[in-house]
Design a protein around this motif. Structure first.
Motif, mmCIF file in Angstrom:
data_model
loop_
_atom_site.group_PDB
_atom_site.id
_atom_site.type_symbol
_atom_site.label_atom_id
_atom_site.label_comp_id
_atom_site.label_asym_id
_atom_site.label_seq_id
_atom_site.Cartn_x
_atom_site.Cartn_y
_atom_site.Cartn_z
ATOM 1 N N GLU A 9 0.832 -1.208 0.000
ATOM 2 C CA GLU A 9 0.000 0.000 0.000
ATOM 3 C C GLU A 9 0.870 1.262 0.000
ATOM 4 O O GLU A 9 0.584 2.211 -0.718
ATOM 5 N N VAL A 10 1.920 1.244 0.816
ATOM 6 C CA VAL A 10 2.844 2.383 0.858
ATOM 7 C C VAL A 10 3.532 2.516 -0.505
ATOM 8 O O VAL A 10 3.623 3.610 -1.073
ATOM 9 N N ARG A 95 9.574 11.117 0.843
ATOM 10 C CA ARG A 95 10.715 11.145 -0.081
ATOM 11 C C ARG A 95 10.836 9.843 -0.874
ATOM 12 O O ARG A 95 11.857 9.585 -1.487
ATOM 13 N N ASN A 96 9.818 9.014 -0.820
ATOM 14 C CA ASN A 96 9.827 7.731 -1.546
ATOM 15 C C ASN A 96 11.048 6.880 -1.172
ATOM 16 O O ASN A 96 11.740 6.352 -2.046
ATOM 17 N N VAL A 120 7.936 1.562 6.465
ATOM 18 C CA VAL A 120 8.666 2.069 5.303
ATOM 19 C C VAL A 120 9.171 0.834 4.553
ATOM 20 O O VAL A 120 9.675 -0.092 5.192
ATOM 21 N N PRO A 121 9.021 0.797 3.236
ATOM 22 C CA PRO A 121 9.506 -0.379 2.496
ATOM 23 C C PRO A 121 11.004 -0.575 2.700
ATOM 24 O O PRO A 121 11.783 0.357 2.529
ATOM 25 N N MET A 122 11.375 -1.768 3.099
ATOM 26 C CA MET A 122 12.791 -2.065 3.324
ATOM 27 C C MET A 122 13.265 -3.052 2.266
ATOM 28 O O MET A 122 12.575 -4.034 1.965
ATOM 29 N N PHE A 123 14.468 -2.803 1.744
ATOM 30 C CA PHE A 123 15.072 -3.763 0.826
ATOM 31 C C PHE A 123 15.665 -4.877 1.692
ATOM 32 O O PHE A 123 16.674 -4.679 2.370
ATOM 33 N N GLU A 376 7.871 -4.975 -5.828
ATOM 34 C CA GLU A 376 7.287 -5.713 -4.703
ATOM 35 C C GLU A 376 8.076 -6.998 -4.401
ATOM 36 O O GLU A 376 7.974 -7.549 -3.310
ATOM 37 N N LYS A 377 8.911 -7.433 -5.358
ATOM 38 C CA LYS A 377 9.717 -8.639 -5.130
ATOM 39 C C LYS A 377 10.893 -8.391 -4.186
ATOM 40 O O LYS A 377 11.473 -9.335 -3.652
ATOM 41 N N VAL A 378 11.311 -7.134 -4.042
ATOM 42 C CA VAL A 378 12.550 -6.881 -3.305
ATOM 43 C C VAL A 378 12.355 -6.104 -2.002
ATOM 44 O O VAL A 378 13.321 -5.778 -1.326
ATOM 45 N N VAL A 379 11.122 -5.786 -1.660
ATOM 46 C CA VAL A 379 10.912 -5.076 -0.382
ATOM 47 C C VAL A 379 9.943 -5.845 0.516
ATOM 48 O O VAL A 379 9.116 -6.628 0.043
ATOM 49 N N THR A 380 10.080 -5.594 1.803
ATOM 50 C CA THR A 380 9.125 -6.177 2.774
ATOM 51 C C THR A 380 8.778 -5.081 3.768
ATOM 52 O O THR A 380 9.478 -4.061 3.839
#
Ligand code: ADP
Ligand code: MG
Length: 380
Positions: A9-10, A95-96, A120-123, A376-380
């Motif tokens: 969603e983020v 800041r994306n 926050v999306p984390m790699f 979406e494959k590289v963040v959690t």
């Protein structure tokens, strides 16, 4: 645990043309931001006052009078305490930011808050970060066991006489984030040394009771800096490092006679990491190491779906019969990858035919994911 849906969603709201690479100002932030800049990303460092100048001054991106570009960090947010990063999440999302977790981030923020509050999306793989907490039931030892990977066996104090040299792993009594590790070659030595270290205020009895005691592998240490690409579904060896530790490295540089005359309070070395060095591995041993990495990745896919994303480090020691033992696993960017900064490392560079640091490899994967529309494959 922050769910996949919440993160997606983020991500949905992010401007994919304006992704910024963010990291906490500690650990391997220079490697991460240098690599991100090399791949063309804006870079953001969240620093703590008192140790912010490295990022805000010395490595900050600026123009010289004659128009040259120096530095590679675009923006620095200075906090009074690292843990306040939880309060500036909105700033990061605005800041994306794709955030690169490292050990400092987890230690200073606290694993519970990283799992449940840091939206926050984390790699990388959020759920795997907890495996580093040695006191957890499902620590990395559990995962290594499941993966049938070799690790130094756990030893009870009364068994030391049988097993030989052991290392006792517990936190330092006063420097809580550092190690109060010590070694012992017999039960008697274990008793005497632990009493002495308690008396000297280096360790506490409470910590000692919960300490991990394991076989000490007598041999060189190799930290393998791997990268698992969810896009290529392949494992890459980027580099190999090992650490400078104080006061251990000072002790081993003294002649034996001098070591023996040290006073009681200087007798036991400490194991505080304070630098890193690069290394290579005898070529005939490489495949053993790739096999270990394959097994580790497989196990993470099975027990921590979607499995490891991006960098991970297998910390190993090798015995006299060339058997590897994994004594620690970093399921995120390793602490020693600053050796790759700007230059890459022989393995990563040769593979990619250009300088390829861990930081750059992360940024490259994010860049490819954006282009392939597979973020979406590289963040959690
Ligand atoms: N079983 C072992 N045998 C030999 N040396 C070890 C062993 N476990 C740890 N060490 C040494 O102690 C250092 C720190 O151990 P590690 O388990 O990585 O602690 P931390 O979790 O604090 O990073 C390593 O760099 C290595 O030199
Ligand atoms: Mg370690």
């Amino acid at each position: 645990m922050i769910s996949r849906e919440q993160i997606l969603e983020v991500l949905e709201k992010y401007d994919k043309e304006k992704i910024t690479i963010g990291v906490i100002g500690s650990h391997s932030a220079l490697d991460i931001t240098d690599g991100a800049k090399e791949e063309g990303f804006p870079t953001l460092v969240v620093a703590q006052r008192g140790r912010h100048k490295t990022y805000e001054k010395y490595f900050k991106l600026r123009k010289t009078r004659d128009g040259l570009v120096k530095g590679f960090i675009d923006e620095v947010i200075v906090l009074e305490k690292f843990s306040q990063i939880i309060d500036i999440q909105e700033e990061l999302r605005k800041r994306n930011v794709i955030f690169i977790p490292n050990r400092s981030f987890v230690v200073y923020t606290g694993i519970d808050r990283v799992e449940n509050e840091f939206l926050v999306p984390m790699f990388g793989t959020r759920s795997l970060l907890r495996t580093e907490e040695r006191s957890e039931e499902k620590s990395y030892y559990w995962l290594l066991e499941k993966a049938k990977l070799p690790y130094p066996e756990e030893v009870k104090p009364e068994e030391i006489d049988e097993v030989g040299l052991v290392i006792v792993k517990l936190p330092h009594a006063k420097k809580r984030l550092e190690r109060g590790f010590f070694t012992a070659a017999s039960y008697k030595e274990f008793k005497e040394k632990s009493e002495k270290l308690i008396r000297l205020g280096v360790i506490t009895r409470e910590d000692l009771e919960k300490a991990r005691i394991e076989r000490y592998i007598i041999g060189p240490v190799f930290n393998f800096d791997f990268f698992y690409s969810p896009i290529d579904e392949e494992i890459e060896l980027l580099g190999i490092d090992w650490r400078f530790e104080t006061s251990l490295d000072g002790h081993v540089r003294l002649p034996a006679a001098q070591q023996l005359t040290l006073p009681e309070w200087q007798f036991e070395p400490e194991y505080t990491v304070c630098g890193h060095a690069s290394s290579t591995l005898r070529e005939s041993l490489l495949e053993k190491v790739f096999d270990m990495a394959e097994k580790y990745v497989e196990a993470t896919k099975k027990y921590y779906p979607p499995g490891i994303i991006g960098p991970f480090t297998l910390q190993t020691a090798v015995d006299k019969d060339l058997n590897f033992y994994i004594y620690d696993v970093a399921p995120r960017t390793g602490g020693g990858t600053n050796i790759h900064m700007a230059m890459g490392h022989p393995y990563g560079n040769s593979l990619w035919r250009k300088p390829m640091s861990t930081g750059r490899r992360i940024a490259l994967e994010i860049k490819r994911a954006i282009e392939l529309d597979e973020l979406e494959k590289v963040v959690t």
